[in-house]
Design a protein around this motif. Structure first.
Motif, PDB file in Angstrom:
ATOM      1  N   LEU A 238       0.834  -1.200   0.000  1.00 14.62           N
ATOM      2  CA  LEU A 238       0.000   0.000   0.000  1.00 14.62           C
ATOM      3  C   LEU A 238       0.875   1.259   0.000  1.00 14.62           C
ATOM      4  O   LEU A 238       0.634   2.184  -0.769  1.00 14.62           O
ATOM      5  CB  LEU A 238      -0.917  -0.020   1.221  1.00 14.62           C
ATOM      6  CG  LEU A 238      -2.142   0.851   1.226  1.00 14.62           C
ATOM      7  CD1 LEU A 238      -3.063   0.516   0.069  1.00 14.62           C
ATOM      8  CD2 LEU A 238      -2.886   0.680   2.547  1.00 14.62           C
TER       9      LEU A 238
ATOM     10  N   ASN B 228      -1.952  -0.639  -4.665  1.00 14.80           N
ATOM     11  CA  ASN B 228      -3.200  -0.785  -3.914  1.00 14.80           C
ATOM     12  C   ASN B 228      -3.946  -2.084  -4.183  1.00 14.80           C
ATOM     13  O   ASN B 228      -4.445  -2.721  -3.260  1.00 14.80           O
ATOM     14  CB  ASN B 228      -4.113   0.408  -4.178  1.00 14.80           C
ATOM     15  CG  ASN B 228      -3.533   1.700  -3.675  1.00 14.80           C
ATOM     16  OD1 ASN B 228      -2.433   1.738  -3.133  1.00 14.80           O
ATOM     17  ND2 ASN B 228      -4.264   2.778  -3.853  1.00 14.80           N
TER      18      ASN B 228
ATOM     19  N   CYS C 267      -6.447  -1.056   3.330  1.00 19.01           N
ATOM     20  CA  CYS C 267      -6.418  -1.419   1.909  1.00 19.01           C
ATOM     21  C   CYS C 267      -7.767  -1.163   1.244  1.00 19.01           C
ATOM     22  O   CYS C 267      -7.820  -0.673   0.109  1.00 19.01           O
ATOM     23  CB  CYS C 267      -6.006  -2.879   1.742  1.00 19.01           C
ATOM     24  SG  CYS C 267      -4.260  -3.174   2.106  1.00 19.01           S
TER      25      CYS C 267
ATOM     26  N   THR D 241      -9.923   1.077   2.208  1.00 17.56           N
ATOM     27  CA  THR D 241     -10.044   2.536   2.115  1.00 17.56           C
ATOM     28  C   THR D 241      -9.305   3.046   0.884  1.00 17.56           C
ATOM     29  O   THR D 241      -9.823   3.869   0.137  1.00 17.56           O
ATOM     30  CB  THR D 241      -9.506   3.207   3.390  1.00 17.56           C
ATOM     31  OG1 THR D 241     -10.277   2.766   4.509  1.00 17.56           O
ATOM     32  CG2 THR D 241      -9.573   4.718   3.292  1.00 17.56           C
ATOM     33  N   ALA D 242      -8.107   2.534   0.653  1.00 13.75           N
ATOM     34  CA  ALA D 242      -7.303   2.981  -0.495  1.00 13.75           C
ATOM     35  C   ALA D 242      -7.912   2.559  -1.826  1.00 13.75           C
ATOM     36  O   ALA D 242      -7.717   3.232  -2.835  1.00 13.75           O
ATOM     37  CB  ALA D 242      -5.884   2.419  -0.385  1.00 13.75           C
ATOM     38  N   ASN D 243      -8.679   1.463  -1.824  1.00 15.43           N
ATOM     39  CA  ASN D 243      -9.253   0.947  -3.068  1.00 15.43           C
ATOM     40  C   ASN D 243     -10.689   1.380  -3.319  1.00 15.43           C
ATOM     41  O   ASN D 243     -11.225   1.122  -4.387  1.00 15.43           O
ATOM     42  CB  ASN D 243      -9.141  -0.578  -3.100  1.00 15.43           C
ATOM     43  CG  ASN D 243      -7.752  -1.033  -3.463  1.00 15.43           C
ATOM     44  OD1 ASN D 243      -7.362  -1.009  -4.612  1.00 15.43           O
ATOM     45  ND2 ASN D 243      -6.970  -1.404  -2.455  1.00 15.43           N
TER      46      ASN D 243
ATOM     47  N   GLU E 203     -10.499   9.138   6.001  1.00 15.32           N
ATOM     48  CA  GLU E 203     -10.526   8.987   4.539  1.00 15.32           C
ATOM     49  C   GLU E 203     -11.763   8.205   4.085  1.00 15.32           C
ATOM     50  O   GLU E 203     -12.418   8.573   3.105  1.00 15.32           O
ATOM     51  CB  GLU E 203      -9.253   8.278   4.082  1.00 15.32           C
ATOM     52  CG  GLU E 203      -9.061   8.260   2.590  1.00 15.32           C
ATOM     53  CD  GLU E 203      -7.736   7.631   2.179  1.00 15.32           C
ATOM     54  OE1 GLU E 203      -7.688   7.110   1.054  1.00 15.32           O
ATOM     55  OE2 GLU E 203      -6.772   7.653   2.970  1.00 15.32           O
TER      56      GLU E 203
END
Length: 186
Positions: free
Chosen positions: A59, A64, A88, A90-92, A127
């Motif tokens: 990450l 991601n 992960c 959240t990032a995706n 986020e």
């Protein structure tokens, strides 16, 4: 006597694994990705915490989708794998699902009485909430995250200490003012 040696060896191996994962986690927090990766990869890959940590390293490297795949494969419901999967997701982008795992992470923090990485939990929750359209709540959580990143011994001695306030993270209330014991030491 042989049994004693074997038990001792097993404990040493387990402790060595924990030490390597701790070293990798600290290197990751310091931004030393190559050191973090080398330490994490030296641990038995079947350890879910190792998979979770490697997913967090991926990450940090901007990989991601790979990070999410590994976090999903590593998830066992503990604090480390819940943290990795929440970050992960959240990032995706599946923000609703991310909040499920971020709440699990928070629950494990409360259950174990361990606030280590609270700053990361607050930032990831912020986020995800922003992705869900709750900007006010996201800003609230993000404003307190830096407070939790500080060294606990110097947290209340900074130039801009965080004032007393109560922050609600889901169903967990955090009182962020120093206790009298903390202010007496400073």
């Amino acid at each position: 006597e042989i049994a004693q040696c074997l038990v001792g060896s097993e404990m040493c191996i387990r402790d060595s694994c924990c030490l390597r994962l701790t070293a990798a986690r600290m290197s990751l927090r310091l931004g030393e990705l190559s050191v973090a990766k080398a330490e994490a990869e030296s641990v038995d890959g079947s350890n879910p915490s190792c998979g979770a940590l490697i997913s967090e390293i991926l990450l940090a490297e901007g990989k991601n989708a790979m990070a999410l795949d590994l976090a999903l494969d590593s998830y066992v419901g503990d604090i480390d794998t819940a943290a990795a999967l929440g970050m992960c997701m959240t990032a995706n982008g599946p923000f609703g699902e991310a909040m499920t795992y971020l709440r699990r992470w928070e629950g494990e923090m409360r259950r174990t009485h361990c606030a280590f990485r609270m700053d990361e939990l607050l930032a990831a929750s912020s986020e995800a909430l922003r992705g869900l359209g709750d900007h006010e709540r996201a800003d609230e959580l993000l404003s307190i995250a830096p407070y939790w990143k500080k060294d606990p011994l110097t947290r209340f001695r900074s130039e801009h200490p965080v004032g007393p306030e109560v922050v609600d993270i889901g169903d967990c209330l955090l009182y962020t003012s120093p206790s009298p014991r903390d202010t007496e030491r400073s």
